[in-house]
Design an enzyme around this catalytic site. Structure first.
Site, mmCIF file in Angstrom:
data_model
loop_
_atom_site.group_PDB
_atom_site.id
_atom_site.type_symbol
_atom_site.label_atom_id
_atom_site.label_comp_id
_atom_site.label_asym_id
_atom_site.label_seq_id
_atom_site.Cartn_x
_atom_site.Cartn_y
_atom_site.Cartn_z
ATOM 1 N N SER A 214 44.943 43.858 30.295
ATOM 2 C CA SER A 214 44.104 42.778 29.766
ATOM 3 C C SER A 214 43.874 41.675 30.787
ATOM 4 O O SER A 214 44.503 41.626 31.850
ATOM 5 C CB SER A 214 44.747 42.190 28.505
ATOM 6 N N CYS A 215 43.008 40.736 30.425
ATOM 7 C CA CYS A 215 42.673 39.613 31.313
ATOM 8 C C CYS A 215 43.716 38.504 31.267
ATOM 9 O O CYS A 215 43.605 37.521 31.999
ATOM 10 C CB CYS A 215 41.310 39.047 30.927
#
Length: 291
Positions: A214-215
């Protein structure tokens, strides 16, 4: 159709009486255990002195006061916590009987431990035997319930995840996996748990970092984990990842949680494919022998 509930606050009584009139209810009481991974008694549980008054108010509202429940906390490493809780609840049962309230059920919750990444620092068989002895001594005529969630499924599943990216931060290799803390690794955040990680490969093992896709910068799964050099596409195994994983996983950033495959179902599928292949091979051989 649900006719059995627990409660720990007076505000719940009119709601239960309206939604399930005549239902059986158990009051949940507060117990203390400093040796539990997750404390469940800060948020839940009525003070011991409030337990019987709450059950009487439940009876007055048309509910059936059935018994008492408690939970010593998740992943408890203390046998004493159960023994002490059972003693306290036993006094409540005696007090209730003396006041004319006959309680028949006791729910001792869960909390039984499973091996963590570092192993299990408790003699589980001795722990369960001690709890049973206390139950036999104090509650010989009482229906005893338990809720061993993690204990049943915590070691039931394994995760196969893959390296989809690599980074070098100074002397530290970073490996980005296709599963992260917003997916089935959610128990790291929500359950304070570390799942056993297994890497495969030759060469020297170097303290490495494993992170999710994920970011979010918080999406880091393992730090300083000794691992050989891993290429993109390498599989890593995470064992004993059955509890508090997919149940709290999300689709943050659009990543779907890992698919769940049941081994027995896969064995049936493999057998069917093998049978089809054998049939196809036999058919091909027959066609080859035709004039």
């Amino acid at each position: 159709g649900v006719k059995r509930f627990t409660f720990d606050d007076e505000s719940e009584i009119p709601k239960l009486a309206a939604a399930a009139p005549g239902a059986d209810v158990l009051v949940r009481v507060q117990v203390h255990n400093s040796k539990a991974l997750v404390d469940l008694n800060t948020k839940f549980g009525a003070p011991l002195g409030s337990a019987l008054p709450l059950l009487r108010k439940a009876e007055q509202a048309g509910l059936h006061a059935k018994g008492i429940c408690f939970h010593v906390g998740s992943q408890s490493l203390s046998t004493a916590a159960y023994e002490e809780a059972l003693l306290l609840v036993h006094h409540l049962f005696l007090e209730a009987e003396a006041s004319g309230m006959h309680l028949t059920d006791l729910d001792i919750g869960g909390g039984f431990p499973i091996p963590s990444a570092e192993g299990l620092h408790v003699d589980l068989a001795a722990m369960l035997e001690a709890i049973n002895r206390q139950l036999d001594r104090l509650f010989p005529q009482t229906a005893v319930w338990t809720e061993p969630g993690r204990f049943l499924c915590g070691t039931a599943m394994n995760l196969v995840t893959s390296v989809i990216g690599t980074k070098q931060r100074g002397a530290v290799p970073w490996y980005i996996l296709d599963e992260g803390i917003y997916g089935v690794f959610s128990g790291i955040l929500f359950d304070h748990w570390e799942y056993p990680l297994h890497c495969f490969g030759n060469g020297a093992k170097i303290p490495s970092v494993f992170a999710g896709p994920s970011c979010d910068g918080i999406d880091v799964l393992y730090r300083d984990f000794p691992a050989p050099k891993l290429p993109i596409g390498a599989n890593v195994l995470v064992s004993d990842i059955g509890a508090y994983t997919t149940v709290s996983a999300t689709r943050f950033n659009g990543f779907e949680p890992a698919a769940v495959l049941v081994w027995e179902d896969q064995a049936d599928l493999v057998a069917k494919r093998r049978k089809l292949r054998e049939t196809d091979e036999a058919s091909s051989a027959s066609i080859a022998q035709m004039p």
